[in-house]
Design an enzyme around this catalytic site. Structure first.
Site, PDB file in Angstrom:
ATOM      1  N   TRP A 181       0.858  -1.229  -0.114  1.00 34.76           N
ATOM      2  CA  TRP A 181       0.076  -0.072   0.121  1.00 34.76           C
ATOM      3  C   TRP A 181       1.046   1.057   0.050  1.00 34.76           C
ATOM      4  O   TRP A 181       1.813   1.167   0.790  1.00 34.76           O
ATOM      5  CB  TRP A 181      -1.059   0.113   1.239  1.00 34.76           C
ATOM      6  N   GLU A 220      -2.844  -2.782  -2.209  1.00 35.43           N
ATOM      7  CA  GLU A 220      -4.381  -2.367  -1.514  1.00 35.43           C
ATOM      8  C   GLU A 220      -4.452  -0.943  -1.957  1.00 35.43           C
ATOM      9  O   GLU A 220      -3.747  -0.120  -2.195  1.00 35.43           O
ATOM     10  CB  GLU A 220      -3.717  -2.188  -0.055  1.00 35.43           C
ATOM     11  N   LYS A 222      -7.207   2.692  -2.399  1.00 36.99           N
ATOM     12  CA  LYS A 222      -7.587   3.672  -1.521  1.00 36.99           C
ATOM     13  C   LYS A 222      -8.303   4.560  -2.364  1.00 36.99           C
ATOM     14  O   LYS A 222      -7.869   4.822  -3.461  1.00 36.99           O
ATOM     15  CB  LYS A 222      -6.603   4.215  -0.787  1.00 36.99           C
ATOM     16  N   ASP A 253      -9.614  -2.883   1.585  1.00 35.29           N
ATOM     17  CA  ASP A 253      -9.659  -2.320   2.867  1.00 35.29           C
ATOM     18  C   ASP A 253     -10.860  -1.955   3.061  1.00 35.29           C
ATOM     19  O   ASP A 253     -11.416  -1.044   2.426  1.00 35.29           O
ATOM     20  CB  ASP A 253      -8.560  -1.299   3.324  1.00 35.29           C
ATOM     21  N   HIS A 256     -11.647   1.948   2.951  1.00 36.45           N
ATOM     22  CA  HIS A 256     -11.162   2.669   1.635  1.00 36.45           C
ATOM     23  C   HIS A 256     -12.160   2.918   0.548  1.00 36.45           C
ATOM     24  O   HIS A 256     -11.916   2.953  -0.470  1.00 36.45           O
ATOM     25  CB  HIS A 256     -10.051   1.947   1.314  1.00 36.45           C
ATOM     26  N   HIS A 280      -8.487  -6.149   4.355  1.00 31.25           N
ATOM     27  CA  HIS A 280      -8.078  -5.602   5.648  1.00 31.25           C
ATOM     28  C   HIS A 280      -9.440  -5.080   6.166  1.00 31.25           C
ATOM     29  O   HIS A 280     -10.228  -4.233   5.720  1.00 31.25           O
ATOM     30  CB  HIS A 280      -7.324  -4.212   5.237  1.00 31.25           C
ATOM     31  N   ASP A 288     -12.231   7.096   6.307  1.00 31.04           N
ATOM     32  CA  ASP A 288     -11.296   5.874   6.665  1.00 31.04           C
ATOM     33  C   ASP A 288     -10.713   6.132   8.241  1.00 31.04           C
ATOM     34  O   ASP A 288      -9.646   6.462   8.075  1.00 31.04           O
ATOM     35  CB  ASP A 288     -10.385   6.057   5.562  1.00 31.04           C
ATOM     36  N   ASP A 290     -10.227   4.090  10.361  1.00 28.62           N
ATOM     37  CA  ASP A 290      -9.682   2.921  11.181  1.00 28.62           C
ATOM     38  C   ASP A 290      -9.886   2.748  12.503  1.00 28.62           C
ATOM     39  O   ASP A 290      -9.200   2.398  13.541  1.00 28.62           O
ATOM     40  CB  ASP A 290      -8.202   3.279  11.130  1.00 28.62           C
ATOM     41  N   ASP A 320      -7.327  -4.698  10.245  1.00 29.72           N
ATOM     42  CA  ASP A 320      -6.331  -3.212  10.123  1.00 29.72           C
ATOM     43  C   ASP A 320      -6.979  -1.973  10.829  1.00 29.72           C
ATOM     44  O   ASP A 320      -7.971  -1.390  10.095  1.00 29.72           O
ATOM     45  CB  ASP A 320      -6.352  -2.940   8.692  1.00 29.72           C
TER      46      ASP A 320
HETATM   47  C1  RNT Z   1      -3.915   2.805   5.019  1.00 28.77           C
HETATM   48  C2  RNT Z   1      -3.874   1.381   4.824  1.00 28.77           C
HETATM   49  C3  RNT Z   1      -2.712   0.375   5.150  1.00 28.77           C
HETATM   50  C4  RNT Z   1      -2.235   0.986   6.548  1.00 28.77           C
HETATM   51  C5  RNT Z   1      -1.112   0.185   7.002  1.00 28.77           C
HETATM   52  C6  RNT Z   1      -0.639   0.676   8.237  1.00 28.77           C
HETATM   53  O1  RNT Z   1      -5.230   3.371   4.577  1.00 28.77           O
HETATM   54  O2  RNT Z   1      -5.168   0.809   5.313  1.00 28.77           O
HETATM   55  O3  RNT Z   1      -3.191  -0.765   5.177  1.00 28.77           O
HETATM   56  O4  RNT Z   1      -3.420   0.900   7.494  1.00 28.77           O
HETATM   57  O5  RNT Z   1      -0.402  -0.270   6.187  1.00 28.77           O
HETATM   58 ZN    ZN Z   2      -5.424  -1.169   5.245  1.00 31.16          ZN
END
Ligand code: RNT
Ligand code: ZN
Length: 413
Positions: A181, A220, A222, A253, A256, A280, A288, A290, A320
């Site tokens: 990523w 990955e 985004k 993810d 994302h 993820h 996003d 997290d 994640d």
């Molecule tokens: C970031 C991505 C990625 C990170 C990690 C830390 O938006 O989701 O996967 O969370 O690499």
């Molecule tokens: Zn991620």
């Protein structure tokens, strides 16, 4: 009759074998991301911090793991109340550098030997992520930079991480996944959106040109990040195309995408055109953000889709999230247990019955049965699964992990 025996009977009436569901769940390995434990800081410097990369950890709850020993202790504690046998996903900056500074273009398998030993002793396995953020050479662009020096630095990094990944995969007797990523992008729409994508494609071609025996490569996408609101080079279309064209895995993810998009809708096309999927599993709140994964509709739908498509052998599940406002060990446990619960719900779905209705065009019955299954006693099956795995079935683990959180908060200041 025990709660479990009772549940078993109820499910049997829907054609579902609960023993079978438990067996399937016992065979699942989820890759737990290590970076929840230290707020995505890594071990490159004495007091590393997450900088840049369009991601952010909020909160300063005391007790963050400051070094590899503390992270190991915290992971051990988390796994002690997570049922099943799992994996640990690392970023490339979590190596064991023995107090020396080792730059991203210098890392070697030896820096991960202690991780290999630590996981081997516990029957865990490792997965990897190249790490392009928190570094003086990661500005707005890394692999897609117009500056060849910057590009080459990061190409070398990713090549090394892939070699480490495959080395570890061989050592642990289970292919290790490598996820890539990058945060490359801009706050405003650049005039040239094609150029960076052409350069990213070339960089990836070079990175993946080396064939390695024990690695599963994923990329990955985004939609946007902090400071890359308008343009992200590695978009969904970009990586879907790249993965499809090069027979690699695509990483989705769950944080994302636009809030109304669901990753569960993306699984079947990915299965048809790519090598497989890495997930993820995160929880976005409006963006996003997290947040810690919980068993919400997105996660339940996603796990059901994996079971309905019979694709668990081509999909790797990874967590994640990074929440620095609460007990970090507890955050891991909440995330992992909720994913496992969602998987159990998916294994307990009366898929055969629903499929039969569908094939007969009985859409009313298909809908009604799905609603009815929502109130079946899955908790009793979950309890049995936890008992088999020697971990607390109910909320008993919460006090224990809270006490551990208080202890490390006091010790680490
Ligand atoms: C970031 C991505 C990625 C990170 C990690 C830390 O938006 O989701 O996967 O969370 O690499
Ligand atoms: Zn991620």
């Amino acid at each position: 009759m025990s709660r479990y025996e009772n549940a078993k009977e109820i499910y049997a009436a829907y054609g579902v074998d609960t023993d079978e569901a438990i067996k399937k769940l016992c065979a699942m390995s989820v890759s737990m991301h290590c970076w929840q434990g230290d707020d995505v800081a890594g071990f490159e410097h004495e007091d590393s911090k997450l900088t840049g990369g369009g991601i952010m950890v909020t909160g300063n709850h005391p007790g963050r793991a400051r070094n590899i020993k503390e992270l190991w202790a915290d992971l051990d504690k988390a796994f002690s109340v997570i049922p099943g046998n799992h994996r640990v996903a690392l970023q490339a900056f979590y190596g064991d550098y023995g107090g020396k500074f080792v730059d991203r273009n210098e890392i070697e398998p030896c820096h991960f030997q202690s991780w290999i030993d630590w996981t081997a002793e516990r029957g865990l396995k490792l997965d990897f992520n190249s790490t392009f953020f928190s570094h003086p050479k990661s500005g707005n662009y890394t692999l897609s930079s117009a500056d060849k020096g910057i590009r080459d630095f990061w190409i070398e990094h990713a090549k090394r991480v892939r070699r480490i990944t495959s080395y570890v995969g061989e050592a642990q007797g289970s292919p290790s996944s490598h996820n890539l990523w990058i945060h490359d992008g801009e706050k405003e729409v650049p005039i040239d959106r094609l150029g960076p994508r052409m350069r990213l494609k070339e960089s990836l071609d070079e990175i993946f040109s080396e064939k390695l025996p024990s690695i599963k490569d994923a990329m990955e996408q985004k939609l946007f990040g902090i400071g890359s609101e308008a343009y992200v080079v590695g978009s969904n279309e970009f990586y879907f195309g790249y993965a499809a064209h090069n027979n690699l895995m695509v990483c989705f993810d769950t944080g994302h995408f636009h809030p109304t998009e669901s990753v569960s809708d993306k699984i079947s096309p990915a299965l048809l055109f790519t090598k497989g999927v890495l997930l993820h599993v995160s929880r976005p709140i409006r963006w996003d953000s997290d947040h810690v994964t919980v068993m919400d509709d997105h996660v339940k739908r996603l796990m059901k889709e994996l079971v309905r498509t019979n694709s668990l052998d081509r999909v790797d599940i990874c967590t994640d999230f990074f929440d620095g406002t609460i007990n970090r060990v507890g955050a891991w446990v909440v995330g992992m247990r909720s994913i496992l619960k969602a998987l159990l719900l998916a294994f307990l779905e009366p898929v055969e019955l629903l499929r039969k209705y569908e094939n007969e065009g009985r859409n009313f019955e298909r809908l009604a049965m799905q609603e009815e299954t929502k109130s079946l006693p899955y908790a009793a099956v979950w309890e049995r699964f936890c008992e088999i795995n020697n971990v607390p079935a109910g909320s008993q683990w919460v006090d224990e992990i809270a006490a551990y959180g208080d202890k490390i908060a006091a010790e680490r200041g």
